[in-house]
Design a protein around this motif. Structure first.
Motif, PDB file in Angstrom:
ATOM      1  N   UNK A 178       0.866  -1.308   0.005  1.00  0.00           N
ATOM      2  CA  UNK A 178       0.039   0.076   0.102  1.00  0.00           C
ATOM      3  C   UNK A 178       0.951   1.332   0.020  1.00  0.00           C
ATOM      4  N   UNK A 179       0.254   2.314  -0.116  1.00  0.00           N
ATOM      5  CA  UNK A 179       1.422   3.601  -0.283  1.00  0.00           C
ATOM      6  C   UNK A 179       0.937   4.502   0.908  1.00  0.00           C
ATOM      7  N   UNK A 180       2.092   5.276   1.387  1.00  0.00           N
ATOM      8  CA  UNK A 180       2.044   6.411   2.206  1.00  0.00           C
ATOM      9  C   UNK A 180       2.504   7.580   1.386  1.00  0.00           C
ATOM     10  N   UNK A 181       2.453   8.741   2.026  1.00  0.00           N
ATOM     11  CA  UNK A 181       2.881   9.650   1.425  1.00  0.00           C
ATOM     12  C   UNK A 181       4.422  10.115   2.026  1.00  0.00           C
ATOM     13  N   UNK A 182       5.071   9.252   2.672  1.00  0.00           N
ATOM     14  CA  UNK A 182       6.201   9.366   3.192  1.00  0.00           C
ATOM     15  C   UNK A 182       7.493   9.549   2.166  1.00  0.00           C
ATOM     16  N   UNK A 183       8.383  10.255   2.373  1.00  0.00           N
ATOM     17  CA  UNK A 183       9.684  10.385   1.668  1.00  0.00           C
ATOM     18  C   UNK A 183      10.369   9.466   2.280  1.00  0.00           C
ATOM     19  N   UNK A 184      10.654   7.955   1.727  1.00  0.00           N
ATOM     20  CA  UNK A 184      11.139   7.259   2.654  1.00  0.00           C
ATOM     21  C   UNK A 184      12.727   7.444   2.459  1.00  0.00           C
ATOM     22  N   UNK A 185      13.233   7.967   1.657  1.00  0.00           N
ATOM     23  CA  UNK A 185      14.592   8.208   1.670  1.00  0.00           C
ATOM     24  C   UNK A 185      15.174   9.100   2.830  1.00  0.00           C
ATOM     25  N   UNK A 186      14.370   9.805   3.489  1.00  0.00           N
ATOM     26  CA  UNK A 186      14.499  10.571   4.363  1.00  0.00           C
ATOM     27  C   UNK A 186      14.411   9.699   5.843  1.00  0.00           C
ATOM     28  N   UNK A 187      14.156   8.436   5.678  1.00  0.00           N
ATOM     29  CA  UNK A 187      14.132   7.783   7.219  1.00  0.00           C
ATOM     30  C   UNK A 187      15.399   7.972   7.872  1.00  0.00           C
ATOM     31  N   UNK A 188      16.342   7.541   7.323  1.00  0.00           N
ATOM     32  CA  UNK A 188      17.453   7.393   8.112  1.00  0.00           C
ATOM     33  C   UNK A 188      18.119   8.539   8.831  1.00  0.00           C
ATOM     34  N   UNK A 189      17.978   9.635   7.987  1.00  0.00           N
ATOM     35  CA  UNK A 189      18.544  10.999   8.553  1.00  0.00           C
ATOM     36  C   UNK A 189      17.441  11.608   9.783  1.00  0.00           C
ATOM     37  N   UNK A 190      16.234  11.203   9.437  1.00  0.00           N
ATOM     38  CA  UNK A 190      15.096  11.518  10.590  1.00  0.00           C
ATOM     39  C   UNK A 190      15.286  10.840  11.608  1.00  0.00           C
ATOM     40  N   UNK A 191      15.495   9.428  11.584  1.00  0.00           N
ATOM     41  CA  UNK A 191      15.974   8.651  12.749  1.00  0.00           C
ATOM     42  C   UNK A 191      17.304   9.204  13.392  1.00  0.00           C
ATOM     43  N   UNK A 192      18.394   9.661  12.899  1.00  0.00           N
ATOM     44  CA  UNK A 192      19.444  10.104  13.534  1.00  0.00           C
ATOM     45  C   UNK A 192      19.180  11.335  14.292  1.00  0.00           C
ATOM     46  N   UNK A 193      18.386  12.146  13.620  1.00  0.00           N
ATOM     47  CA  UNK A 193      18.090  13.380  14.326  1.00  0.00           C
ATOM     48  C   UNK A 193      17.422  13.275  15.567  1.00  0.00           C
ATOM     49  N   UNK A 194      16.477  12.289  15.631  1.00  0.00           N
ATOM     50  CA  UNK A 194      15.690  12.229  16.661  1.00  0.00           C
ATOM     51  C   UNK A 194      16.530  11.246  17.681  1.00  0.00           C
TER      52      UNK A 194
END
Ligand code: KIV
Ligand code: ZN
Length: 505
Positions: free
Chosen positions: A251-267
């Motif tokens: 199924x689809x989401x609106x998430x820009x998945x290629x930003x998941x890693x950097x988001x995780x590192x920031x948090x």
């Protein structure tokens, strides 16, 4: 419509700044909250729950400041089913109010001390009040998974009749299983027409599985937190839910998945909650291969020992072949070729055997260890670009930690000094300003471990440096002096990265 500007299938509601901030020991400043909200907005989450505006002045101020940033994501605030809480959300200016009330017997008795009839009346009154103010209503029956099913359905019907736009099904204490969550969502969706949202806690490690099963049975929105932070064992992890929805449920989401890693590192950095290396999707080892058989397979075709339907590129991470005691000749040859080193067969055998020996001694073998072994075996020691000559650090309770450093860079003497939050930070900052003539190289990872106990403990520092073309090198240093070890590791990583670049050209 709950959200007007997004039209893909499953909505992602992020509650890192609300439920995530309820993680024991985590408290974010307003600036840190804005940083996280801005990253969530660029990740394209559908909604950001920014906090609980009635609970403190700080929560109110941070909600207002985040709203001022005019993000595209829908901004939501939490409220108990009380006029004062709703008013606080209205004052903050949120797009959506997440109104909740307890519904399980145990919580009716011990927290709100109300009868079931009183709860139904409150729901009708408060949602009616809320909807008079032109704001979206997301309604949660807290502890839904421990609530008597007939009462739960009654409660959701009342919420729908009073004008709620979405209902949320929270597994507040994480006791659902994928099967029970699927069945519950199915029953509710047979009775309710507005969209269903789910919110799963991870007490039994099932938050992601329960969320995905909820989606399979009709939930249209999932509540998540980055890295799964949250009360007790946390909430469903945003990264795992999104990739599960996209890659496993198709199924689809609106998430820009290629930003998941950097988001995780920031948090990770801002909350101080460290990610384990074996964490799916964003952990250091999520796409790392050490064993000979795996590494050889992955070098020929990454799908041999990876899911294939999810690649490191899709989530902004990197595949790594890691030197270690399980490594094979094929992988070592590839790693060395990649660094511009071409050992003959005899040299290669000797390099592999020395790498395995180091691994057998319980050491994490870094890229720099591998290159150094190879250079010794091949008798081709490369000239280091940066040669550290002096390092001095001053610290104390009456001064800002300050470091000065002297080094020869390509034969020329250079000095630099800088300050930091502590002596290690000051030394690393000084070393980085000294080498600012290489602005394309940045420090990606910095980890400290104590190998022995006591005040004279040996500290092991592992770092990773990367250039802007994606080449990276890991390096390690050990010393009783944590400051020296940190600077040594940084400089040896920088040196090897520059040697690697030169040899590749
Ligand atoms: O876990 C929970 O029940 C909550 C509610 C406020 C939805 O966080
Ligand atoms: Zn929760």
């Amino acid at each position: 419509m709950f959200y007007n500007n997004k039209e893909r299938e499953i909505r992602i509601f992020d509650t890192t700044l609300r439920d995530g901030e309820q993680t024991p020991g985590v408290s974010l400043s307003i600036d840190e909250k804005i940083k996280i909200a801005s990253q969530l907005d660029s990740l394209n989450v559908d909604a950001i729950e920014v906090g609980f505006p009635s609970s403190s002045k700080g929560e109110m101020d941070s909600a207002k400041k985040i709203i001022k940033e005019n993000f595209d994501s829908n901004i939501c605030g939490l409220a108990r089913a009380k006029k004062t809480d709703i008013d606080a959300c209205l004052e903050a200016g949120v797009d959506t109010i997440h109104l909740f009330i307890s519904t399980s017997d145990i919580q009716l008795k011990h927290t709100i001390k109300k009868s079931k009839d009183e709860v139904k009346e409150i729901i009708t009154d408060q949602i009616t009040y809320l909807k008079d103010h032109d704001v979206n209503c997301l309604f949660s029956a807290m502890d839904a998974t421990r609530t008597d099913i007939e009462f739960l359905i009654d409660v959701y019907k009342k919420a729908e009749q009073a004008g709620a736009d979405t209902i949320n099904v929270p597994d507040t204490v994480g006791i659902a299983t994928p099967h029970s969550m699927g069945q519950l969502i199915k029953k509710i969706s047979n009775e309710i027409s507005i969209p269903i949202d789910i919110h799963c806690h991870n007490d039994f490690g099932l938050a992601v599985a329960n969320s995905l099963h909820g989606v399979e049975f009709g939930a249209k929105q999932v509540q998540v937190t980055v890295n799964g932070v949250g009360e007790r064992a946390g909430n469903a992890s945003l990264q795992q839910v999104v990739m599960g929805i996209e890659c496993l449920l198709n199924l689809k989401t609106n998430i820009e998945t290629e930003k998941l890693y950097e988001t995780s590192k920031i948090v990770e950095r801002l909350t101080g909650i460290q990610i384990l290396p074996n964490t799916p999707i964003i952990g250091d080892n999520a796409f790392s291969h050490e064993s000979g058989i795996h590494a050889q397979g992955v070098i020929s075709d990454s799908e041999t020992f990876e899911p294939g339907i999810m690649t490191p590129e899709m989530v902004g991470h990197k595949r790594r072949i890691v030197p270690g005691k399980h490594v094979g000749r094929h992988a070592v040859r590839n790693m060395l070729l990649d660094a511009g080193l071409k050992p003959n067969e005899k040299e290669l055998n000797e390099i592999v055997s020395r790498v395995k020996d180091l691994g057998d001694k319980g050491k994490k073998v870094t890229d720099v260890d591998l290159y150094t072994i190879a250079e010794v075996v091949m008798n081709s020691i490369s000239k280091e670009v940066i040669d550290l000559q002096e390092l001095a650090v001053m610290t104390g309770n009456q001064m800002t930690p300050t470091a000065s450093i002297k080094a020869k860079i390509k034969g020329k003497e250079k000095r630099a000094s800088d300050i930091g939050v502590g002596p290690v930070d000051a030394a690393i900052n000084a070393a980085q300003s000294l080498i600012d003539e290489f602005p394309d190289i940045s420090l990606k990872t910095f980890k400290v471990e104590a190998i022995t106990g006591g005040s004279d403990a040996i500290a092991e520092i592992i770092i990773e440096v990367e250039d802007d073309e994606g080449r990276s090198v890991t390096a390690r240093s050990e010393s009783e002096d944590i400051v020296m070890a940190s600077v040594d590791a940084l400089i040896s990583g920088m040196n090897q990265l520059m040697i690697k670049r030169k040899k590749q050209k």
